[in-house]
Design an enzyme around this catalytic site. Structure first.
Site: not given
Ligand code: GLN
Length: 485
Positions: A79, A154, A178
């Site tokens: 990532k 994400s 995410s």
């Molecule tokens: N969707 C959640 C956020 O926007 C979690 C994102 C993540 O786990 N990095 O914060």
């Protein structure tokens, strides 16, 4: 043969038996990327030359008679929020569009030491804020099962690249879901480990008390194998735990007899897709048929998890992202005549809408007069949420739920409504607040789109998660299904 569609353990056996070479595997991966990545768009950066050179090195070791490790010569995608020395690391943000780190994250170093072949860097929601990868400042990644749908986020690029067989496995990060939510949307295995088990050194921080790195894999055995390699204490991360890393693959016996599984009633709620609920119920029945004991559990503070997360995560983000000021590295507005204007323009242009929303939320929650009312209160409720899990785990070995309330949604469906987008993590967020591990594994399909099952474990209980997930996976076989790209 399409080597790119195999698992790491299958490929390892083939490498050891000299049936294939690492260069052949790597070439198949890049051939696949050439064929399908126009549709999937999983990558911000590809590192083909370095990958092939690394593969050739491993092949030379094999021909020289060296014994190779389980991930040696196997392609991986990282990532784009994990630092890779000499390779662009953007967080899918304009702010870091030109950032080439002078060092590598500990996880990257560990993989390199294990002989991994790094294919490239995966697209993501900007600074890991989002659930659909639509917040990437560059382009959206698409779901390999239906390219009109999001891959989740994400870590959308990491999940999609594994699902599309553009790599053998990948790394993502999980602050509120995410890894698990995109794993669920893309029909692959995704692990959010216990907080502190995998070093965060070199992971670009979003919300430091919640962030964890973890693997995406094609099956549970690979997931356990990758965790074997990336887990462990790191003196460079002050929150890194000191613990023994067992061989997690030795736990995969297929036997779940007597395992006590709790079904938290707060996770089976209105608003969840009926097909998702039905598939999770089928999974519970399957576990019972295999000899596990499933009973209702309760996590009474669940309804506060989302609001608590959206105070704590933005508060930490507003502090972590204060460093991006255009001075030392990253994007810089070159037109301003004075310093203050330069700061302002750099940050207004460098960050996207969602990131700015989080910075504003977090700054507000931390400001004097509101700190006690919001941030401090949220921390107290966080403790209550953790205690809910402590209590449940006195009675149960693990807990079971859907990973996300719906399968993958369509592009644009939730992009204009942050609350709707945030709700797609309602079942994953509590685990980050409590620091406990969770795994998402495929448990069936709804209208041709994969659905994920979440198993939640005790702190450092990854072994139990792998054991149960593996038994389920082997007896159902959903993980073998491939998208038609
Ligand atoms: N969707 C959640 C956020 O926007 C979690 C994102 C993540 O786990 N990095 O914060």
């Amino acid at each position: 043969m399409q080597l790119n569609s195999l698992t790491a353990h299958e490929l390892h056996d083939k490498l050891v038996n000299k049936e294939v070479s690492s260069v052949e595997i790597t070439e198949d991966v890049f051939k696949r990327i050439d064929q399908v990545d126009d549709k999937v768009k999983a990558f911000v950066t590809l590192t083909k030359e370095q990958a092939l050179a690394k593969a050739a090195e491993v092949d030379a070791r094999i021909s020289g008679g060296d014994k190779i490790g389980p991930l040696e010569g196997i392609p991986v995608v990282i990532k784009d929020n994990m630092c890779t020395e000499g390779v662009l690391t953007t967080c899918s943000s304009k702010m870091l569009h030109n950032f080439v780190p002078p060092y590598s994250a500990t996880v990257v170093e560990k993989l390199q030491a294990a002989g991994a072949v790094i294919v490239g860097k995966a697209n993501m929601d900007e600074f890991a804020m989002g659930s659909s990868t639509e917040n990437s400042r560059f382009f959206s990644t698409r779901n390999p099962w239906d390219t009109d749908c999001v891959p989740g986020g994400s870590s959308g690029g990491s999940a999609a690249s594994v699902a599309a067989d553009e790599t053998i496995y990948s790394l993502g990060s999980d602050t509120g879901g995410s890894i698990r939510q995109p794993a669920s949307f893309c029909g692959v295995v995704g692990l959010k480990p216990t907080y502190g088990t995998v070093s965060r050194y070199g992971l670009i921080a979003y919300a430091s008390s919640l962030d964890q790195i973890g693997p995406f894999a094609k099956d549970v055995r690979d997931c356990a194998q990758i965790f074997n390699v990336i887990a462990g204490h790191d003196p460079k991360d002050s929150t890194s735990a000191e613990f023994e890393v067992p061989d997690y693959t030795s736990i995969l016996t297929g036997d779940v007899k007597g395992l006590r599984i709790g079904i938290p009633k707060e996770y089976f709620i209105e608003g969840t897709d009926p097909k998702v609920l039905q598939l999770v119920q089928d999974a519970i029945n399957k576990f019972e048929a295999m000899g596990a004991v499933c009973e209702e559990a309760t996590l009474p503070h669940t309804e506060y998890a989302l609001p608590v997360y959206y105070l704590i995560a933005p508060a930490e983000a507003s502090s972590n992202l204060a460093r991006y000021d255009g001075v030392r590295y990253g994007y810089r507005d070159e037109t301003a005549e004075d310093m203050i204007t330069m700061f302002k323009r750099t940050r207004s242009e460098g960050f996207g809408t969602e990131v700015k929303r989080r910075i504003m939320l977090g700054t507000y929650a931390l400001s004097s007069g509101y700190y006690d009312a919001y941030y401090l209160k949220a921390l107290k409720v966080r403790t209550l949420i953790r205690q809910d899990f402590d209590r449940a785990f006195e009675k149960f070995d693990l807990l079971i739920s859907p990973t996300s309330p719906t399968p993958a949604f369509r592009f644009g469906e939730k992009a204009d409504d942050p609350i709707q987008m945030y709700l797609s993590d309602v079942f994953t967020i509590s685990l980050n607040l409590a620091g406990i591990p969770g795994i998402s594994i495929p448990c069936g399909f709804s209208n041709g789109l994969p659905v994920g099952l979440q198993l939640m474990g005790k702190p450092f209980g990854e072994g139990t998660l792998f054991k149960a997930a593996h038994a389920f996976e082997q007896s159902t076989g959903y993980y073998k299904m491939k998208p038609n790209l």
